[in-house]
Design a protein around this motif. Structure first.
Motif, PDB file in Angstrom:
ATOM      1  N   ARG A 276     -88.452  32.424   5.104  1.00  0.00           N
ATOM      2  CA  ARG A 276     -89.341  32.559   6.183  1.00  0.00           C
ATOM      3  C   ARG A 276     -90.354  33.566   5.183  1.00  0.00           C
ATOM      4  O   ARG A 276     -90.051  33.937   4.313  1.00  0.00           O
ATOM      5  N   GLU A 277     -91.373  33.821   6.258  1.00  0.00           N
ATOM      6  CA  GLU A 277     -92.329  34.856   5.565  1.00  0.00           C
ATOM      7  C   GLU A 277     -91.825  36.060   5.853  1.00  0.00           C
ATOM      8  O   GLU A 277     -90.983  36.407   6.910  1.00  0.00           O
ATOM      9  N   PRO A 278     -92.126  37.092   5.171  1.00  0.00           N
ATOM     10  CA  PRO A 278     -91.708  38.489   5.242  1.00  0.00           C
ATOM     11  C   PRO A 278     -92.076  39.020   6.595  1.00  0.00           C
ATOM     12  O   PRO A 278     -91.328  39.854   7.390  1.00  0.00           O
ATOM     13  N   GLY A 279     -93.259  39.046   7.100  1.00  0.00           N
ATOM     14  CA  GLY A 279     -93.896  39.552   8.467  1.00  0.00           C
ATOM     15  C   GLY A 279     -92.772  38.879   9.485  1.00  0.00           C
ATOM     16  O   GLY A 279     -92.866  39.421  10.738  1.00  0.00           O
ATOM     17  N   GLU A 280     -92.254  37.914   9.410  1.00  0.00           N
ATOM     18  CA  GLU A 280     -91.186  37.372  10.564  1.00  0.00           C
ATOM     19  C   GLU A 280     -90.064  38.119  10.428  1.00  0.00           C
ATOM     20  O   GLU A 280     -89.220  37.800  11.466  1.00  0.00           O
ATOM     21  N   VAL A 281     -89.678  38.808   9.573  1.00  0.00           N
ATOM     22  CA  VAL A 281     -88.250  39.625   9.514  1.00  0.00           C
ATOM     23  C   VAL A 281     -88.481  41.036   9.786  1.00  0.00           C
ATOM     24  O   VAL A 281     -89.474  41.804   9.198  1.00  0.00           O
ATOM     25  N   VAL A 282     -87.884  41.629  10.766  1.00  0.00           N
ATOM     26  CA  VAL A 282     -87.751  42.958  11.105  1.00  0.00           C
ATOM     27  C   VAL A 282     -86.326  43.452  10.937  1.00  0.00           C
ATOM     28  O   VAL A 282     -85.410  43.007  11.408  1.00  0.00           O
ATOM     29  N   LEU A 283     -86.298  44.537  10.236  1.00  0.00           N
ATOM     30  CA  LEU A 283     -85.009  45.319   9.985  1.00  0.00           C
ATOM     31  C   LEU A 283     -84.673  46.450  10.848  1.00  0.00           C
ATOM     32  O   LEU A 283     -85.346  47.102  11.346  1.00  0.00           O
ATOM     33  N   ASP A 284     -83.402  46.507  10.883  1.00  0.00           N
ATOM     34  CA  ASP A 284     -82.827  47.690  11.637  1.00  0.00           C
ATOM     35  C   ASP A 284     -82.161  48.724  10.445  1.00  0.00           C
ATOM     36  O   ASP A 284     -81.331  48.388   9.867  1.00  0.00           O
ATOM     37  N   HIS A 285     -83.118  49.448  10.086  1.00  0.00           N
ATOM     38  CA  HIS A 285     -83.033  50.178   8.607  1.00  0.00           C
ATOM     39  C   HIS A 285     -82.918  51.839   9.235  1.00  0.00           C
ATOM     40  O   HIS A 285     -83.854  52.119   9.846  1.00  0.00           O
ATOM     41  N   VAL A 286     -81.934  52.362   8.788  1.00  0.00           N
ATOM     42  CA  VAL A 286     -81.537  53.451   9.290  1.00  0.00           C
ATOM     43  C   VAL A 286     -80.466  54.440   8.480  1.00  0.00           C
ATOM     44  O   VAL A 286     -79.926  53.901   7.757  1.00  0.00           O
ATOM     45  N   GLY A 287     -80.919  55.729   8.321  1.00  0.00           N
ATOM     46  CA  GLY A 287     -80.057  56.891   7.632  1.00  0.00           C
ATOM     47  C   GLY A 287     -81.011  57.662   7.186  1.00  0.00           C
ATOM     48  O   GLY A 287     -81.891  58.364   7.940  1.00  0.00           O
ATOM     49  N   LEU A 288     -80.798  58.266   5.775  1.00  0.00           N
ATOM     50  CA  LEU A 288     -81.608  59.152   5.345  1.00  0.00           C
ATOM     51  C   LEU A 288     -82.416  58.675   4.123  1.00  0.00           C
ATOM     52  O   LEU A 288     -82.047  57.594   3.660  1.00  0.00           O
ATOM     53  N   ASN A 289     -83.466  59.396   3.604  1.00  0.00           N
ATOM     54  CA  ASN A 289     -84.112  58.564   2.417  1.00  0.00           C
ATOM     55  C   ASN A 289     -83.139  58.364   1.414  1.00  0.00           C
ATOM     56  O   ASN A 289     -82.373  59.423   1.081  1.00  0.00           O
ATOM     57  N   HIS A 290     -83.130  57.342   0.836  1.00  0.00           N
ATOM     58  CA  HIS A 290     -82.122  57.043  -0.491  1.00  0.00           C
ATOM     59  C   HIS A 290     -80.719  57.026   0.212  1.00  0.00           C
ATOM     60  O   HIS A 290     -79.828  57.147  -0.688  1.00  0.00           O
ATOM     61  N   LEU A 291     -80.526  57.002   1.387  1.00  0.00           N
ATOM     62  CA  LEU A 291     -79.212  56.866   1.772  1.00  0.00           C
ATOM     63  C   LEU A 291     -79.312  56.015   3.090  1.00  0.00           C
ATOM     64  O   LEU A 291     -79.070  56.679   4.289  1.00  0.00           O
ATOM     65  N   THR A 292     -79.432  54.759   2.954  1.00  0.00           N
ATOM     66  CA  THR A 292     -80.075  53.863   4.349  1.00  0.00           C
ATOM     67  C   THR A 292     -78.916  52.722   4.171  1.00  0.00           C
ATOM     68  O   THR A 292     -78.560  52.336   3.141  1.00  0.00           O
ATOM     69  N   TRP A 293     -79.025  52.035   5.492  1.00  0.00           N
ATOM     70  CA  TRP A 293     -78.193  50.965   5.548  1.00  0.00           C
ATOM     71  C   TRP A 293     -79.203  50.026   6.221  1.00  0.00           C
ATOM     72  O   TRP A 293     -79.843  50.263   7.298  1.00  0.00           O
ATOM     73  N   GLU A 294     -79.037  48.785   6.149  1.00  0.00           N
ATOM     74  CA  GLU A 294     -79.647  47.777   6.865  1.00  0.00           C
ATOM     75  C   GLU A 294     -78.569  47.185   8.263  1.00  0.00           C
ATOM     76  O   GLU A 294     -77.470  46.830   7.698  1.00  0.00           O
TER      77      GLU A 294
END
Length: 414
Positions: A179-197
């Motif tokens: 798919r196109e990148p704009g179709e994908v929305v992430l649940d991205h959470v944590g701290l900078n350089h300490l994150t999870w999807e």
């Protein structure tokens, strides 16, 4: 509209120029600001050529005069590297003497970078407050992004932090999904350089379980972590490698050239390429420099800040109760809608294991910002003792001594 890029003499800047040239921002002027006038004389004309090739009629200027650069700007991007690559290489070296990871944003190396960077960022931000357009935004891409952003917010600046980890995952997952990148929305959470999807949304449905069922092995290889780490159904960023495989990484670092040494070599080659006055696009070599998709992430975020369009971006902002186990004033990195308000948009929370690590590193960041703003050997020691990758008196004491000795030229209080 005027945009100022502080640190505009960076080898990153042609990447940003691609974004300015190809995206529909109503830019009248781009000003590159950097104390290194010789670098600006190379980067400035290259940025101008790149933007012209993409049809942009915006004026491109460059200056070593900070006040002139930020005056009247509606958006000011921070992409600083205080001390240059030589300081980064030192950050990567001294922690290894104590058996700790040597890395420019994680652990003792990350604190060293914060200590010399935050005071400079705050001084620049004061001039932005005085001279930029009313309501101007500071967009910080300077590492460690979370700590720099927190320091800026603590001083009342209108600032937001940006990292390219999330947009890299978005592009990768979109490719796996066809798919196109704009179709994908992430649940991205944590701290900078300490994150999870924690979720990957496509057509309103979370497809992360499907992605892991089909591609767990290759995703694990890409973030350099064993598949067992993914048993809870979350995808950690590459930077979790420094926590979950710390000792192996230390051994590798002791025998391999550091990332800073590699980047210094790439930058030397890039400068030779940039001096070609017919070049009007970013060279392929720049992709090896780091910061992939930086321009796309930065320009898209700037558009949302200006138009309040409600698009979702992974940004560094105040916690304000979103993660209940952190103080309100902590800075988190989270997918958020950027409209009249900036509101976290994550639907799937972190698990217990992740929450514990995030809370510990957030406490370190709070102490690290205090050390950067107020100075003092004891504050450096307290921050290092709180860091999960240190956490022992002898280590914290030894790292403190080495950090101060190595970075003394950039620590006036020392």
């Amino acid at each position: 509209m005027k945009i100022a890029v502080v640190g505009g003499g960076s080898t990153y800047t042609p990447e940003l120029a691609e974004g300015f040239g190809t995206n529909a921002l109503d830019i009248d002027e781009v000003v590159l600001v950097d104390p290194a006038a010789d670098k600006l004389e190379v980067i400035g004309p290259l940025v101008q050529r790149i933007m012209r090739r993409h049809g942009s009629a915006a004026r491109v200027a460059w200056t070593s005069d900070l006040d002139r650069g930020v005056e009247g700007a509606s958006l000011v991007l921070f992409q600083l590297r205080v001390g240059g690559q030589s300081a980064r290489i030192a950050d990567e070296a001294f922690p290894l003497e104590c058996g700790c990871v040597g890395q420019e944003t994680t652990g003792a190396g990350g604190l060293a970078k914060a200590l010399r960077t935050i005071p400079v960022a705050l001084a620049i931000a004061e001039r932005v407050r005085e001279l930029a357009a009313p309501g101007a935004w500071i967009v910080d891409f300077t590492n460690p992004v979370g700590m720099v952003t927190r320091a800026l917010l603590d001083e009342g600046h209108r600032a937001i932090g940006l990292c390219n980890v999330a947009i890299g995952f978005q592009r990768r997952f979109a490719g796996l999904l066809g798919r196109e990148p704009g179709e994908v929305v992430l649940d991205h959470v944590g701290l900078n350089h300490l994150t999870w999807e924690t979720g990957v949304r496509l057509d309103g449905r979370d497809v992360l379980p499907d992605l892991l069922a089909k591609h767990r092995t290759e995703i694990a290889e890409e973030v350099d972590l064993p598949e067992a780490v993914f048993a809870d159904g979350l995808v950690p960023s590459y930077y979790l490698h420094y926590f979950y495989a710390h000792d192996q990484e230390v051994e590798r670092m002791r025998t391999a050239p550091s990332r800073g040494q590699e980047v210094a070599r790439i930058e030397a080659e890039l400068w030779d390429v940039y001096k070609d006055d017919t070049l009007d696009r970013k060279p392929d070599l720049l992709s090896q420099r780091g910061g992939a998709y930086y321009s796309e992430a930065a320009v898209a975020l700037m558009r949302s800040l200006l138009t309040q369009d409600g698009a979702v971006h992974a940004v560094n902002v105040r916690n304000r109760g979103f993660l209940p186990y952190l103080p309100d004033e902590a800075v988190i990195e989270v997918s958020a809608t950027v409209g009249p308000e900036i509101t976290p948009a994550v639907q799937i929370p972190l698990g217990t294991r992740q929450r514990g690590l995030v809370a510990a590193v957030s406490a370190y960041e709070e102490l690290g910002v205090e050390a950067a703003v107020r100075g003092g050997e004891r504050r450096v020691y307290e921050a290092l003792l709180a860091h999960p990758l240190v956490g022992q008196h002898d280590l914290a004491e030894g790292l403190t001594r080495r950090l101060i000795a190595t970075g003394r030229d950039h620590l006036p209080w020392a």
